[in-house]
Every structure is written in structure tokens, then in C-alpha cells.
Design an enzyme around this catalytic site. Structure first.
Site, PDB file in Angstrom:
ATOM      1  CD  GLN A  98     -14.582  -0.099   3.402  1.00  0.00           C
ATOM      2  OE1 GLN A  98     -14.969   1.300   3.207  1.00  0.00           O
ATOM      3  NE2 GLN A  98     -13.664  -0.114   2.607  1.00  0.00           N
ATOM      4  CE1 TYR A 179     -13.722   6.770   9.190  1.00  0.00           C
ATOM      5  CE2 TYR A 179     -12.549   5.670   7.694  1.00  0.00           C
ATOM      6  CZ  TYR A 179     -13.132   6.961   8.263  1.00  0.00           C
ATOM      7  OH  TYR A 179     -13.283   7.532   7.148  1.00  0.00           O
ATOM      8  NE  ARG A 226      -8.741   0.985   1.531  1.00  0.00           N
ATOM      9  CZ  ARG A 226      -9.500   2.429   0.886  1.00  0.00           C
ATOM     10  NH1 ARG A 226     -11.022   2.264   1.088  1.00  0.00           N
ATOM     11  NH2 ARG A 226      -8.703   3.990   0.601  1.00  0.00           N
ATOM     12  N   GLY A 310     -10.569   5.850  -6.831  1.00  0.00           N
ATOM     13  CA  GLY A 310     -11.636   6.354  -6.680  1.00  0.00           C
ATOM     14  C   GLY A 310     -12.366   7.571  -6.986  1.00  0.00           C
TER      15      GLY A 310
END
Length: 353
Positions: A98, A179, A226, A310
Site C-alpha cells: 500500500q 490522507y 483504497r 484487519g
């Protein structure tokens, strides 16, 4: 049999099942961004899932946000990641790195060059960040010039090539969780007046350019993204146009033929259904907090092709076996999520132990 245990073709790869290890920051890299010594063991332990997506990995010095997160832009980084990808492949797994640019979610004390964070606009997120000296307020970032935005696209491209050189099966662009990529989507973080701000098309431009550049460099079938539509974390507000931005984005990204889109679902079911219709490649769905008895529900209904998890994968290196045998799951130790040693990282017991 639970449908998530069935194999599936994704891009150029045949995956053993439809379970995905979602990206999770663990903050155990060296200070220069080289993955830590235990990282190969950590990822290899979890190679039973169909696809591993690594922790967020910075494509440049400017992209780092947190302490001791890994990079993928120097020879040392590439060598470190090669150990990890080899260990995962030796166990028959697949792994995407990622690529994460933190943007304004950064502090100068945490970056190699100790510079101010960069972002679409000079707007602080209004929150704090953990540093080597404790929690500090995140300062306002420096606004990227138009040319620097283009340079950042090039940084992503080079990092993707480095990931492939390190043996990764592909890369996932982190366009979620407040982000840099999502900062461009949100008017609360993006007040630009150039071609990267204002209209839906302009605010989506950076994400599309990054995806296009990476697809051109390593192949669309090794490129993924994502997204987390509707995220409101750390000052992100995508406004009333947010859902339409994602509809536009899904349609434009679909034209590139990427390997998959990975949705971190925030609860807007009609938007999720629209994205499913607009997106014609593989769709991975992550519903935070999904209970165990709902694992496989979205694959069974056809809403998703794969499901991402996760904490359950973090705490259960043999997650797939536990699902197959209906065995109890280990509980994740929140106190060992970030930083530290093998405790809470590679020492979770497997059933065979």
C-alpha cells in the site's frame, strides 16, 4: 462452505480465497524506513489469506506521517521489502504494497528531513500526532505548488516500480482515511484554485493521475486503490458533493481497468450500490467492526468480490483455518498495535501451537 473460502481470479492472479488482510500501520520499521527484522515473519504468518495488503508505505520523504513507518523509495527499502515478499510467496500468498502519502497528517519530528508536511492547501487538520517526544499538535502544512503536485504523482510512480522490484504482486494506492489523496477530495482540506481544486472533476484529478501513472508504469492489473467515501476523520469534510465525486471517480477509474477498488465502508449503502454498478473489476469491501457471523455475507450477496479484515487477521495468523474449522479467535491486544517488539506482532498463537 462459506463463499469467502472459494478461489477467485483478480487481475493476473488466482487467489486461494476471497479474504484480504487490510493495511494496518504497525510502526516497527527502522528510522530510515527500512522494514523491521520481524516483518517478513509477521506477513508470512498471515499468507493464508487470498491477498495481503501491507501497512501504509511512504513513496518519499515528504509522504511520511508517523514514526517508524516503512518506505519504498531507496535501495535499502527495496531490499527490506524483498525479504517480506519472498517469505509470503514461499507460503503461497500474494501481497500488494500500500502506497500511502500522509499529506497534512504529518509532523516534522517524524520525517527524515524534519520538514513541514505538504497538502493541497495550508489548512491544519486540527488534531495531534504522536512523536518521539510525545503528543504534539500537527502544524499547518505547506501548500503544494501545481508543479509539486505533478512531482508527487511521479513519486508514486517511482515507488510503484520499486515495489515491483522488491517482488510485490502489485500496489494499492491509499486514497482513504484522511490522507493526501482524500485531502484533495475534501473542500475542508482543499481550497485550491488551479486544476486540482474546485469542481468535482478537479478534486478527483490527483487520484486519477496517480492511478494512471502507476498503471502505465507497472500495469493496470497490478494497480489498485483504497477509498473511504464519507470519512470525517481529522477535519475531512467532503461536503454535499461527496457522493457524486465518488460516482465520478469510480467511473473514471473503471476506464483504467485497475485490479481492484477497496472500499472502507462508512455506511452510505446507496452510494456503495452505485459504486458496485459503476465499477466493473474486482471490488473489495471492508466493513469496520463486522461481527464474525457476518463474514462472507457481502460476497454471498454479490455486493463484493472479496472482504477485507484487519484486527481479526492481526490477532489470528491462521485466520483462514479458524474460519474453516469454526475455531475460536484470539483477541487483538490494542496496547501492542504500534511499535515495540515481537509481542503483539509475531507471537499470536496459531491453532497448531
Amino acid at each position: 462452505m462459506n463463499p469467502v473460502l472459494n478461489p477467485i481470479r483478480m487481475g493476473r492472479y488466482m487467489l486461494a480465497n476471497r479474504l484480504v488482510m487490510a493495511a494496518m500501520t504497525r510502526s516497527r520499521a527502522s528510522y530510515d524506513g527500512t522494514p523491521g527484522e520481524l516483518a517478513a515473519e509477521y506477513y508470512a504468518q498471515r499468507a493464508g489469506v487470498g491477498l495481503i495488503v501491507t501497512e501504509g508505505t511512504q513513496p518519499s520523504d515528504d509522504a511520511q506521517g508517523y514514526l517508524t513507518t516503512p518506505g519504498i523509495y531507496t535501495p535499502a527499502h527495496i531490499a527490506g521489502w524483498r525479504k517480506i515478499t519472498s517469505a509470503v510467496h514461499d507460503k503461497g500468498g500474494h501481497i500488494f504494497v500500500q502506497l500511502m502519502h500522509a499529506g497534512r497528517m504529518s509532523h516534522p519530528d517524524n520525517t527524515p528531513h524534519h520538514r513541514q508536511g505538504v497538502a493541497p492547501s495550508a489548512i491544519a487538520p486540527g488534531t495531534g500526532m504522536f512523536t518521539a517526544t510525545g503528543m504534539q499538535d500537527i502544524p499547518a502544512p505547506r501548500e503544494l505548488t501545481t508543479e509539486e503536485v505533478r512531482q508527487t504523482v511521479a513519486d508514486f510512480r517511482r515507488a510503484a516500480r520499486s515495489a515491483i522490484e522488491a517482488g510485490a504482486d502489485g500496489v494499492e494506492i491509499h486514497g482513504a482515511n484522511a490522507y493526501l489523496v482524500q485531502q484533495f477530495f475534501a473542500p475542508s482540506a482543499n481550497a485550491r484554485t488551479d486544476e486540482y481544486g474546485g469542481s468535482i472533476e478537479n478534486r478527483a484529478r490527483f487520484a486519477i493521475e496517480v492511478a494512471s501513472a502507476i498503471a502505465g508504469e507497472i500495469g493496470a492489473d497490478r494497480t489498485a486503490i483504497r477509498l473511504s467515501p464519507g470519512t470525517t476523520t481529522w477535519g475531512i469534510d467532503e461536503g454535499a458533493e461527496g457522493p457524486d465525486l465518488y460516482r465520478y471517480l469510480a467511473a473514471e477509474l473503471d476506464k483504467l481497468g485497475l485490479a481492484y477498488v477497496h472500499i472502507m465502508h462508512q455506511g452510505n449503502e446507496p452510494l456503495l450500490a452505485d459504486i458496485r454498478k459503476l465499477w466493473h473489476q474486482t471490488l473489495i469491501l471492508n466493513r469496520p467492526g463486522r461481527p464474525r457471523d457476518q463474514i462472507g455475507a457481502d460476497v454471498a450477496s454479490g455486493l463484493a468480490d472479496l472482504e477485507a479484515y484487519g484486527q481479526m487477521v492481526l490477532a489470528n495468523p491462521d485466520f483462514v483455518l479458524r474460519l474453516k474449522t469454526n475455531a475460536a479467535m484470539n483477541e487483538a491486544d490494542h496496547n501492542t498495535y504500534f511499535g515495540g517488539t515481537a509481542r503483539g506482532y509475531t507471537d499470536y498463537p496459531a491453532l497448531n501451537d
